[in-house]
Design an enzyme around this catalytic site. Structure first.
Site, PDB file in Angstrom:
ATOM      1  N   PRO A  92       0.721  -1.391   0.055  1.00  0.00           N
ATOM      2  CA  PRO A  92      -0.039  -0.218  -0.097  1.00  0.00           C
ATOM      3  C   PRO A  92       0.877   1.392  -0.057  1.00  0.00           C
ATOM      4  O   PRO A  92       0.193   2.395  -0.279  1.00  0.00           O
ATOM      5  CB  PRO A  92      -0.735  -0.038   1.378  1.00  0.00           C
ATOM      6  CG  PRO A  92      -0.180  -1.191   2.164  1.00  0.00           C
ATOM      7  CD  PRO A  92       0.519  -1.988   1.425  1.00  0.00           C
ATOM      8  N   GLU A 119       0.897  -8.653   9.006  1.00  0.00           N
ATOM      9  CA  GLU A 119       1.282  -7.345   9.219  1.00  0.00           C
ATOM     10  C   GLU A 119       2.238  -6.651   8.160  1.00  0.00           C
ATOM     11  O   GLU A 119       2.325  -5.448   8.113  1.00  0.00           O
ATOM     12  CB  GLU A 119       1.915  -7.118  10.829  1.00  0.00           C
ATOM     13  CG  GLU A 119       2.050  -5.825  11.239  1.00  0.00           C
ATOM     14  CD  GLU A 119       0.806  -5.190  11.397  1.00  0.00           C
ATOM     15  OE1 GLU A 119       0.684  -3.784  11.241  1.00  0.00           O
ATOM     16  OE2 GLU A 119      -0.286  -5.826  11.558  1.00  0.00           O
ATOM     17  N   ARG A 156      -5.856  -7.326 -20.335  1.00  0.00           N
ATOM     18  CA  ARG A 156      -6.608  -6.651 -21.371  1.00  0.00           C
ATOM     19  C   ARG A 156      -5.936  -5.905 -22.538  1.00  0.00           C
ATOM     20  O   ARG A 156      -6.514  -5.653 -23.631  1.00  0.00           O
ATOM     21  CB  ARG A 156      -7.693  -5.557 -20.771  1.00  0.00           C
ATOM     22  CG  ARG A 156      -8.681  -6.243 -19.910  1.00  0.00           C
ATOM     23  CD  ARG A 156      -9.638  -5.148 -19.112  1.00  0.00           C
ATOM     24  NE  ARG A 156     -10.295  -4.383 -20.049  1.00  0.00           N
ATOM     25  CZ  ARG A 156     -11.434  -4.648 -20.472  1.00  0.00           C
ATOM     26  NH1 ARG A 156     -12.018  -5.736 -20.036  1.00  0.00           N
ATOM     27  NH2 ARG A 156     -12.000  -3.600 -21.360  1.00  0.00           N
ATOM     28  N   ASP A 171     -11.883   1.941 -23.284  1.00  0.00           N
ATOM     29  CA  ASP A 171     -12.126   1.774 -21.850  1.00  0.00           C
ATOM     30  C   ASP A 171     -11.688   3.035 -20.965  1.00  0.00           C
ATOM     31  O   ASP A 171     -10.746   3.883 -21.421  1.00  0.00           O
ATOM     32  CB  ASP A 171     -11.035   0.701 -21.108  1.00  0.00           C
ATOM     33  CG  ASP A 171     -11.523  -0.583 -21.479  1.00  0.00           C
ATOM     34  OD1 ASP A 171     -12.539  -0.892 -21.927  1.00  0.00           O
ATOM     35  OD2 ASP A 171     -10.650  -1.707 -21.356  1.00  0.00           O
TER      36      ASP A 171
END
Length: 250
Positions: A92, A119, A156, A171
């Site tokens: 993240p 964690e 894709r 898209d």
């Protein structure tokens, strides 16, 4: 393209990768997906892959040895791809994944995903990867879901994956704008008509209408994207008209 998932939970991928477009890409040998459980590379007889963090704190941290051994084994076994591969760690704290990144990653012959859990990673694991990638400003239980998302978006972009080669370029985010509204039969539904221009057969007018709608959708829902988009004078006129309509309550 070869995809390698280094994960503690390879069974998580069965559903998303066992159906729809990804499955067809695998069946057509456009994608070749492999899974490595890094628990198999643990040193001890109990197959531990995590431990409590030095300095204290909540949760467990992934140990560096099993992951390092697993990644190095995959890279050694796939040495033929060394000139065209990217090792990605799902984290993240990494830059947010975008459509532009999907196009970039689609140029490689191999992608290796390092999927963590618990964690987090021992900090010494990060040197194994070429880059860290996040799919948003939130924390998930593990890196498997982000790896699935990125694989889906990248696949894709590969020739032959989509039934219609023109699908991907329309898209949302492909060219920096949101996708224009789409319509199909019936022409009228609960009092709502399909825009007449789409029934005209005039492909130039249809392209212009769709581009204008993409601009309008982006300005309404993701105005931040317009800061990076190379607006033409005609684009600015469309956006000015939209702003005037909004101010007049239309």
């Amino acid at each position: 393209m070869r995809i390698d998932m280094i994960t503690l939970f390879p069974e998580m991928f069965a559903g998303p990768f066992g159906d729809s477009i990804t499955k067809r890409a695998v069946d057509n040998r456009i994608l070749d997906i492999h899974f490595t459980n890094f628990r198999d590379y643990s040193f001890d007889k109990h197959k531990h892959v995590d431990d409590s963090p030095f300095g204290g704190g909540a949760g467990m941290v992934l140990k560096p040895e099993p992951l390092t051994r697993a990644v190095r084994a995959v890279l050694a076994d796939t040495a033929a791809f060394a000139a065209s591969r990217r090792v990605l760690i799902m984290d993240p704290s990494g830059p947010t994944f975008t459509q532009a990144k999907a196009r970039e990653l689609a140029q490689y012959e191999q992608l290796v995903f390092i999927c963590g859990h618990y964690e987090g990673f021992d900090a010494r694991i990060y040197s194994l990867a070429d880059e860290a990638i996040s799919i948003g400003d939130y924390v998930l239980t593990g890196g498997e879901l982000p790896a699935m998302v990125i694989t889906d978006a990248v696949s894709r972009m590969l020739p032959g994956v989509l039934g219609d080669a023109t699908s991907a370029p329309t898209d949302s985010f492909y060219d920096g704008l949101l996708e224009f509204p789409q319509y199909t039969r019936p022409r009228e539904f609960e009092g709502q008509e399909v825009p007449e221009v789409l029934l005209s057969g005039d492909h130039a007018r249809i392209r212009e209408w769709r581009h204008a709608q993409s601009l309008r959708m982006t300005a309404k829902y993701r105005p931040d994207l317009l800061a990076q988009y190379p607006l033409t004078p005609a684009d600015r006129v469309i956006l000015a008209q939209q702003a005037a309509e909004k101010n007049s309550g239309i």
